[in-house]
Design a protein around this motif. Sequence first.
Motif, PDB file in Angstrom:
ATOM      1  N   THR A   1       6.975   1.162   4.065  1.00 11.01           N
ATOM      2  CA  THR A   1       6.595   0.460   5.229  1.00 11.01           C
ATOM      3  C   THR A   1       7.432  -0.673   5.171  1.00 11.01           C
ATOM      4  O   THR A   1       8.448  -1.361   4.533  1.00 11.01           O
ATOM      5  CB  THR A   1       5.417   0.464   4.937  1.00 11.01           C
ATOM      6  OG1 THR A   1       5.224  -0.487   4.073  1.00 11.01           O
ATOM      7  CG2 THR A   1       4.254   1.292   4.725  1.00 11.01           C
TER       8      THR A   1
ATOM      9  N   TYR B   1       7.643  -4.225   8.008  1.00 13.01           N
ATOM     10  CA  TYR B   1       6.543  -4.562   9.270  1.00 13.01           C
ATOM     11  C   TYR B   1       7.869  -5.967  10.168  1.00 13.01           C
ATOM     12  O   TYR B   1       7.214  -6.753  10.782  1.00 13.01           O
ATOM     13  CB  TYR B   1       5.459  -5.626   8.894  1.00 13.01           C
ATOM     14  CG  TYR B   1       5.068  -4.915   7.858  1.00 13.01           C
ATOM     15  CD1 TYR B   1       4.005  -3.714   8.083  1.00 13.01           C
ATOM     16  CD2 TYR B   1       4.829  -5.644   6.376  1.00 13.01           C
ATOM     17  CE1 TYR B   1       3.269  -2.643   7.717  1.00 13.01           C
ATOM     18  CE2 TYR B   1       4.064  -3.518   5.897  1.00 13.01           C
ATOM     19  CZ  TYR B   1       3.413  -2.631   6.752  1.00 13.01           C
ATOM     20  OH  TYR B   1       2.327  -1.583   5.793  1.00 13.01           O
TER      21      TYR B   1
ATOM     22  N   LEU C   1       8.451   3.544   7.924  1.00  9.72           N
ATOM     23  CA  LEU C   1       7.845   3.447   8.486  1.00  9.72           C
ATOM     24  C   LEU C   1       7.208   2.031   8.131  1.00  9.72           C
ATOM     25  O   LEU C   1       6.776   1.418   8.015  1.00  9.72           O
ATOM     26  CB  LEU C   1       6.280   4.239   8.030  1.00  9.72           C
ATOM     27  CG  LEU C   1       5.142   4.953   8.606  1.00  9.72           C
ATOM     28  CD1 LEU C   1       5.800   4.978   9.338  1.00  9.72           C
ATOM     29  CD2 LEU C   1       4.023   5.050   7.594  1.00  9.72           C
TER      30      LEU C   1
ATOM     31  N   GLY D   1       3.971   1.183   9.648  1.00 14.64           N
ATOM     32  CA  GLY D   1       2.663   1.425   9.555  1.00 14.64           C
ATOM     33  C   GLY D   1       2.194   0.654  10.079  1.00 14.64           C
ATOM     34  O   GLY D   1       1.947  -0.391   9.994  1.00 14.64           O
ATOM     35  N   ASP D   2       0.332   1.156  10.018  1.00 16.75           N
ATOM     36  CA  ASP D   2      -0.501   0.146  11.216  1.00 16.75           C
ATOM     37  C   ASP D   2      -0.456  -0.377  10.072  1.00 16.75           C
ATOM     38  O   ASP D   2      -1.927  -1.312   9.972  1.00 16.75           O
ATOM     39  CB  ASP D   2      -1.549   0.931  11.591  1.00 16.75           C
ATOM     40  CG  ASP D   2      -1.704   2.359  11.222  1.00 16.75           C
ATOM     41  OD1 ASP D   2      -1.445   2.278  10.285  1.00 16.75           O
ATOM     42  OD2 ASP D   2      -2.980   1.967  11.909  1.00 16.75           O
ATOM     43  N   SER D   3      -1.082  -0.714   8.417  1.00  7.72           N
ATOM     44  CA  SER D   3      -1.154  -0.796   7.641  1.00  7.72           C
ATOM     45  C   SER D   3      -0.731  -2.761   7.463  1.00  7.72           C
ATOM     46  O   SER D   3      -1.000  -3.776   7.038  1.00  7.72           O
ATOM     47  CB  SER D   3      -0.566  -0.660   5.880  1.00  7.72           C
ATOM     48  OG  SER D   3       1.260  -0.466   6.254  1.00  7.72           O
TER      49      SER D   3
ATOM     50  N   ASP E   1       4.254   3.373  13.898  1.00  8.46           N
ATOM     51  CA  ASP E   1       2.931   4.363  13.300  1.00  8.46           C
ATOM     52  C   ASP E   1       1.596   4.177  14.004  1.00  8.46           C
ATOM     53  O   ASP E   1       1.762   2.337  15.136  1.00  8.46           O
ATOM     54  CB  ASP E   1       2.693   3.545  12.096  1.00  8.46           C
ATOM     55  CG  ASP E   1       0.958   4.567  11.483  1.00  8.46           C
ATOM     56  OD1 ASP E   1       1.695   5.540  12.169  1.00  8.46           O
ATOM     57  OD2 ASP E   1       0.668   4.194  10.779  1.00  8.46           O
TER      58      ASP E   1
ATOM     59  N   LYS F   1       3.992   8.360  14.437  1.00  8.70           N
ATOM     60  CA  LYS F   1       3.275   9.193  13.130  1.00  8.70           C
ATOM     61  C   LYS F   1       1.863   9.002  13.118  1.00  8.70           C
ATOM     62  O   LYS F   1       1.345   7.733  14.823  1.00  8.70           O
ATOM     63  CB  LYS F   1       3.869   8.235  12.022  1.00  8.70           C
ATOM     64  CG  LYS F   1       2.139   9.119  10.932  1.00  8.70           C
ATOM     65  CD  LYS F   1       3.023   8.814   9.324  1.00  8.70           C
ATOM     66  CE  LYS F   1       1.813   7.638   8.976  1.00  8.70           C
ATOM     67  NZ  LYS F   1       0.352   6.609   9.141  1.00  8.70           N
TER      68      LYS F   1
ATOM     69  N   HIS G   1      -0.419  13.656  10.174  1.00 11.99           N
ATOM     70  CA  HIS G   1      -0.600  12.250   8.495  1.00 11.99           C
ATOM     71  C   HIS G   1      -1.775  12.830   8.545  1.00 11.99           C
ATOM     72  O   HIS G   1      -2.755  13.040   9.257  1.00 11.99           O
ATOM     73  CB  HIS G   1      -0.641  10.960   9.472  1.00 11.99           C
ATOM     74  CG  HIS G   1      -1.146  10.167   7.995  1.00 11.99           C
ATOM     75  ND1 HIS G   1      -0.751   8.802   7.506  1.00 11.99           N
ATOM     76  CD2 HIS G   1      -1.782  10.154   6.216  1.00 11.99           C
ATOM     77  CE1 HIS G   1      -1.999   7.972   7.171  1.00 11.99           C
ATOM     78  NE2 HIS G   1      -1.872   8.828   6.359  1.00 11.99           N
TER      79      HIS G   1
ATOM     80  N   VAL H   1       2.735  12.889   6.598  1.00 10.30           N
ATOM     81  CA  VAL H   1       2.335  12.768   4.957  1.00 10.30           C
ATOM     82  C   VAL H   1       1.221  13.177   4.830  1.00 10.30           C
ATOM     83  O   VAL H   1       0.116  13.488   5.750  1.00 10.30           O
ATOM     84  CB  VAL H   1       2.545  11.000   6.304  1.00 10.30           C
ATOM     85  CG1 VAL H   1       1.308  10.481   4.900  1.00 10.30           C
ATOM     86  CG2 VAL H   1       3.487  10.208   6.518  1.00 10.30           C
TER      87      VAL H   1
ATOM     88  N   GLU I   1      -1.865  11.796   2.500  1.00  8.37           N
ATOM     89  CA  GLU I   1      -2.296  10.639   1.799  1.00  8.37           C
ATOM     90  C   GLU I   1      -3.471  10.648   1.044  1.00  8.37           C
ATOM     91  O   GLU I   1      -4.706  11.365   1.162  1.00  8.37           O
ATOM     92  CB  GLU I   1      -2.753   9.714   2.751  1.00  8.37           C
ATOM     93  CG  GLU I   1      -2.971   8.658   2.509  1.00  8.37           C
ATOM     94  CD  GLU I   1      -2.994   7.234   3.122  1.00  8.37           C
ATOM     95  OE1 GLU I   1      -2.867   6.936   3.983  1.00  8.37           O
ATOM     96  OE2 GLU I   1      -4.065   6.072   2.356  1.00  8.37           O
TER      97      GLU I   1
ATOM     98  N   ILE J   1       1.587  10.231  -0.225  1.00 10.00           N
ATOM     99  CA  ILE J   1       0.983   8.543  -0.743  1.00 10.00           C
ATOM    100  C   ILE J   1       0.003   9.548  -1.747  1.00 10.00           C
ATOM    101  O   ILE J   1      -1.165   9.680  -1.239  1.00 10.00           O
ATOM    102  CB  ILE J   1       1.274   7.671   0.461  1.00 10.00           C
ATOM    103  CG1 ILE J   1       0.676   6.616  -0.692  1.00 10.00           C
ATOM    104  CG2 ILE J   1       0.178   8.018   1.409  1.00 10.00           C
ATOM    105  CD1 ILE J   1       0.942   5.385   0.544  1.00 10.00           C
TER     106      ILE J   1
ATOM    107  N   VAL K   1       5.765   8.019   0.156  1.00 10.13           N
ATOM    108  CA  VAL K   1       5.839   6.666   0.565  1.00 10.13           C
ATOM    109  C   VAL K   1       5.041   6.141   0.037  1.00 10.13           C
ATOM    110  O   VAL K   1       4.039   6.336  -0.549  1.00 10.13           O
ATOM    111  CB  VAL K   1       5.550   7.066   2.246  1.00 10.13           C
ATOM    112  CG1 VAL K   1       4.281   7.821   2.172  1.00 10.13           C
ATOM    113  CG2 VAL K   1       5.615   5.640   3.022  1.00 10.13           C
TER     114      VAL K   1
ATOM    115  N   VAL L   1       3.772   1.658   0.579  1.00  8.48           N
ATOM    116  CA  VAL L   1       4.004  -0.108   1.188  1.00  8.48           C
ATOM    117  C   VAL L   1       5.024  -1.056   0.684  1.00  8.48           C
ATOM    118  O   VAL L   1       4.454  -1.066  -0.653  1.00  8.48           O
ATOM    119  CB  VAL L   1       2.399  -0.531   1.347  1.00  8.48           C
ATOM    120  CG1 VAL L   1       2.367  -1.613   2.061  1.00  8.48           C
ATOM    121  CG2 VAL L   1       1.464   0.716   2.125  1.00  8.48           C
TER     122      VAL L   1
END
Length: 276
Positions: free
Chosen positions: A22, A24, A41, A43-45, A83, A113, A137, A180, A182, A203, A213, A215
């Motif tokens: 990931t 950002y 990615l 990610g929305d993480s 994401d 995603k 995912h 993905v 997870e 993951i 993948v 983070v």
Amino acid sequence: MKKVTAPAIKSLKGQRKITTVTAYDYSGGQIADAAEVDMILVGDSLGMVVLGYEDTLSVTMEDMLHHTAAVSRGVSRALIIGDMPFMSYQPSVTMAVENAGKFLSKTSARAVKLEGGFPFLKHVEAIVSSGIPVQGHIGLTPQHVARFGGFKGQGKNASSAAALVDEALALEAAGCFSIVLEAIPSEVAKEITERVSIPTIGIGAGPDTDGQVLVYHDILGLFDRFTPKFVKKFAALRGESISALSSYCEEVLAGTFPGKDNFTSMDAEELKIFKM
Ligand code: KIV
Ligand code: NA
């Protein structure tokens, strides 16, 4: 350098493992691209590791587009995946297509995603038909934290494992270019990987997926609020960052920073005029 595309990722299945991290922001994107990862990615993480929320539910399309655009400016090679955040695709197929489209029209993402399988097959089909590659995912899908009652691994009993296999096959049929997986048992991930013809990106899904993948902040050891079992920290940058910042503070307080290499001086003639 040649740009990585969704079809290129698809064709890597069975050839070699596929790498994803990931990112950002601009510098994170640059660093990931310099490491030659295949996919980045956004990610929305983001919500948890960058914005400090408890979960991913508060992340908006605006947040995602802002950060995906920043990553885009730092990346020239990897495939960037946007994401789709909570409630940007769930309400309707039309909304899903419109929001997926924004990632491609407003940033350099060339795939999106979304979480979930069976309830969103129509959404996936419509997005793919619009010309946008979709990564599925399944397994632990953090946008379902409220329904699951926490971040819980899936597929631990035989019937839920079988449902995950069916869901992966359905996502493949709906047109996903990869999926993905997870936080599911490695045996289930292996079975899915053997049964689908698109790459699986794991993951917390064991060693037998087509790729992995993680983070960014977890790989670098920048995030210490909690560490899931599936994370391996490949560096300890949080500690290094704190000690670097402390050294900076100490030197400022002691008057040893800035040193003579860290500033410029006027030449003597100009200085004389300036002082007059
Ligand atoms: O948001 C994210 O970082 C993700 C990955 C962990 C797959 O969805
Ligand atoms: Na996510």
